[in-house]
Enzyme design. Structure first.
Site, PDB file in Angstrom:
ATOM      1  N   HIS A 245       8.478  66.803  96.418  1.00  0.00           N
ATOM      2  CA  HIS A 245       9.132  67.554  97.620  1.00  0.00           C
ATOM      3  C   HIS A 245      10.352  66.900  97.565  1.00  0.00           C
ATOM      4  CE1 HIS A 245       9.921  69.805 100.809  1.00  0.00           C
ATOM      5  NE2 HIS A 245       8.772  70.734  99.996  1.00  0.00           N
TER       6      HIS A 245
ATOM      7  N   HIS B 101      -2.136  72.239  98.192  1.00  0.00           N
ATOM      8  CA  HIS B 101      -0.632  72.099  98.091  1.00  0.00           C
ATOM      9  C   HIS B 101      -0.036  70.798  98.246  1.00  0.00           C
ATOM     10  CE1 HIS B 101       2.715  72.708 102.003  1.00  0.00           C
ATOM     11  NE2 HIS B 101       3.276  72.803 100.193  1.00  0.00           N
TER      12      HIS B 101
END
Length: 248
Positions: A54, A12
């Site tokens: 992100h 991730h």
């Protein structure tokens, strides 16, 4: 369902919990652990260049502040994306999508690019990222998997590079999941692992789609999902899930 070309375990945000997220340092750590696939977030700078980050704002992961979209790529590259994680990563830069592609292709690492548009730039981000991915992974044996929570971004990605596979992200799987996947031409459903059960996984597979579960950090949970046939596990702990790299 056709043979799914991607590995089971994806790190991730490149390095999971082991490195600053969405950095090349994280990618290096993941590859040293034997990870064969990574996930990361891609958005656009003020001058329309794809880079990895992100959040819509800079302060959580860098020494910058305010909207990421307000800065040019040159300005973004001056930021420190490592020190907030640990001083050992001081000076780590926000990566370009091109840098990621070069390293992943040379290292045989498969990639899930999550299209993460800043507010109001959904279609533009989907289009630009898809076109860049097509160019950067040209003639790759396995293309990057494009995914997003934004149906608008995936529609634009589909129009720009229809040959690249797509996955639609959900927090929880809605009742009309099949209609939503069909609408964007997705090949995979990505969702939080807690929203899955054996019956749902079997239904998704029966409809012809692959399944990615995120963010799976417990080995026993990962083994259960693997036993249900979940195709991809996105994890913050690639060091723990490394033993699951090979499928049963």
């Amino acid at each position: 369902m056709p043979l799914w070309p991607y590995p089971l375990v994806f790190a991730h945000r490149l390095g999971g919990a082991l490195a600053p997220e969405n950095t090349l340092a994280g990618l290096l750590i993941a590859t040293r652990l034997g990870v064969r696939a990574v996930e990361c977030d891609v958005k656009l700078s003020a001058d329309g260049e794809p880079f990895l980050l992100h959040d819509d704002t800079l302060q959580r992961t860098t020494n910058g502040a305010g909207p990421a979209r307000a800065l040019t790529l040159a300005q973004l590259r001056e930021l420190d994306a490592g020190s907030r994680f640990h001083a050992a990563f001081a000076g780590e830069a926000l990566p370009l999508l091109e840098e990621l592609a070069t390293l992943c292709r040379s290292g045989g690492i498969q990639v899930n690019l999550e299209i993460k548009p800043c507010p109001g730039h959904e279609a533009e981000t989907g289009r630009v990222v898809a076109r860049a991915a097509r160019r950067l992974w040209q003639r790759a044996a396995v293309p990057p998997l494009l995914s997003s929570f934004s149906a608008e971004a995936l529609h634009a990605a589909r129009a720009a590079a229809p040959e690249l596979p797509r996955g639609l992200l959900f927090d929880r799987v809605p009742a009309n999941w099949r209609a939503q996947l069909d609408a964007v031409g997705a090949l995979a459903l990505h969702c939080h692992h807690a929203s899955l059960n054996l019956e749902l996984v079997e239904s998704i597979h029966s409809a012809g789609y692959a399944v990615m579960a995120y963010t799976v950090n417990d080995v026993m949970e990962a083994r259960l999902l693997q036993s249900w046939g979940v195709d991809m596990l996105c994890t913050d702990r690639p060091d723990r899930l490394g033993e699951l790299q090979s499928r049963v």
